[in-house]
Design an enzyme around this catalytic site. Structure first.
Site, short mmCIF file in Angstrom:
data_model
loop_
_atom_site.label_atom_id
_atom_site.label_comp_id
_atom_site.label_asym_id
_atom_site.label_seq_id
_atom_site.Cartn_x
_atom_site.Cartn_y
_atom_site.Cartn_z
N HIS A 150 0.79 -1.23 0.00
CA HIS A 150 0.00 0.00 0.00
C HIS A 150 0.84 1.29 0.00
O HIS A 150 0.29 2.39 0.07
CB HIS A 150 -0.94 -0.03 1.22
CG HIS A 150 -2.13 0.86 1.11
ND1 HIS A 150 -2.41 1.87 2.01
CD2 HIS A 150 -3.11 0.92 0.18
CE1 HIS A 150 -3.53 2.48 1.65
NE2 HIS A 150 -3.97 1.93 0.55
N LYS A 152 3.12 4.49 -1.24
CA LYS A 152 3.07 5.41 -2.39
C LYS A 152 4.25 6.34 -2.23
O LYS A 152 4.08 7.54 -2.00
CB LYS A 152 1.79 6.27 -2.41
CG LYS A 152 0.47 5.54 -2.23
CD LYS A 152 -0.06 5.70 -0.83
CE LYS A 152 -1.46 5.15 -0.65
NZ LYS A 152 -1.84 3.96 -1.33
N ASP A 157 17.33 10.15 -6.37
CA ASP A 157 18.78 10.29 -6.19
C ASP A 157 19.26 9.95 -4.77
O ASP A 157 20.26 10.51 -4.32
CB ASP A 157 19.24 11.73 -6.56
CG ASP A 157 19.05 12.03 -8.04
OD1 ASP A 157 18.92 11.07 -8.82
OD2 ASP A 157 19.03 13.22 -8.40
#
Lengths: 216, 216
Positions: A150, A152, A157
């Site tokens: 779940h 996100k 870098d």
């Protein structure tokens, strides 16, 4: 008299040096927090053209019907994502947003090392961009160990963390109440780098095939 | 000779004062980052008893079958939430976790000013704790303006931000791959306070009823 002058000059010299050091230290300390980038973006985002973010050097004005030259939550999000020059580690549940897919493909074509961890169920859904990324040669690993992957989040870098409630879908960007934090704070970025590494290793298909072999 | 001594003494005094100020400044600047709390929690959390977090002064040992004395991502989460002494502003899509509901009710009973913004569709689902909070007298406003109120954040005492991918459900806590950031960084906390205020005002039922009146 000359000795008194020496004392005066040396004394004033020391004072000047000491004050300069203090001033430098103060400026340095003051600048320290400014160097750590923090930004919070809220959604739904206003809808605006983002073509200029993909092709900043273009001399042809975009002719699409969307508003131009407007900075939105989404355009800020896109700019942070496209700021990657060496690596992008992406761990996202739902990924169907076309412009975000284009951004990841653009980074890949620029030679940025892109790694993606996706939820296996959502990756199979129509409209998911995971297959598109795979076909372009981007390394994608699907989560095999949990009910639902779940997360996100993205790490740019190894320096910049982009995370929040926002899935990478058009509905999330344009319709939902969502938040995204963008931060360079090491104490927040480092745990996500470590977790990405852990999930990347855990979902290595070689490891998975090996454990299936053992079962049969 | 006495004037030379005066110059020496005054000179040294100024140097000492200047160096002391520099040292103080340096110590202050060094301590500044240590004071800002940052923590990242990953889920699924190990399952352990959290009774001692609710009743730390209890002399009766808990007799439940869960492991005791284990610090988990969830127990850390709960501790941060229960650290509220003056206010809790909560804006969460899915809220069905019983222990988290108990934590919010506990804070309310301690006199902490609790305000909750919930997604109207999820609030109506069986198992949602929003109705329980309302019945206890907690101010709840349901989002009326968007497709989905997808936030999952809490602001404790206007000071500490708890946010991430984690919905306040048992599945999210015990089964899903999720993240929660806990931070006191002003640049991250303040935008969430502002957004909570905006959503709280926007979803004021009085305002909503008024606009319905206008339509009819």
């Amino acid at each position: 008299m000359s000795m008194m002058w020496t004392v005066k000059v040396v004394g004033l010299g020391v004072v000047a040096l000491s004050l300069s050091l203090e001033l430098l230290g103060w400026l340095f300390c003051r600048r320290q927090p400014e160097r750590t980038l923090h930004e919070v973006l809220f959604f739904p985002s206003k809808v605006a053209c983002v073509e200029h973010i993909f092709t900043p050097a273009s001399t042809h004005p975009c002719l699409c019907s969307l508003p131009h030259g407007v900075e939105t939550s989404f355009s800020r999000f896109l700019r942070h994502l496209l700021s990657a020059t060496s690596s992008l580690d992406l761990c996202v549940f739902a990924f169907s947003h076309m412009a975000l897919s284009r951004a990841v493909l653009t980074l890949h074509s620029r030679g940025v090392a892109v790694r993606v961890i996706a939820d296996k169920d959502y990756a199979a859904i129509t409209g998911s961009q995971i297959g598109v990324l795979r076909k372009a040669g981007i390394c994608v690993r699907c989560d095999v160990g949990s009910v639902c992957m779940h997360h996100k989040f993205a790490v740019v870098d190894g320096r910049l963390l982009i995370t929040g409630s926002l899935n990478w879908t058009l509905t999330a960007v344009q319709s939902n109440m969502e938040n995204v934090l963008v931060t360079e704070e090491t104490e927040l970025v480092q745990p996500f780098i470590k977790e990405f590494h852990r999930l990347w290793e855990f979902n290595d298909p070689a490891r998975y095939l090996h454990s299936s072999d053992q079962k049969t």
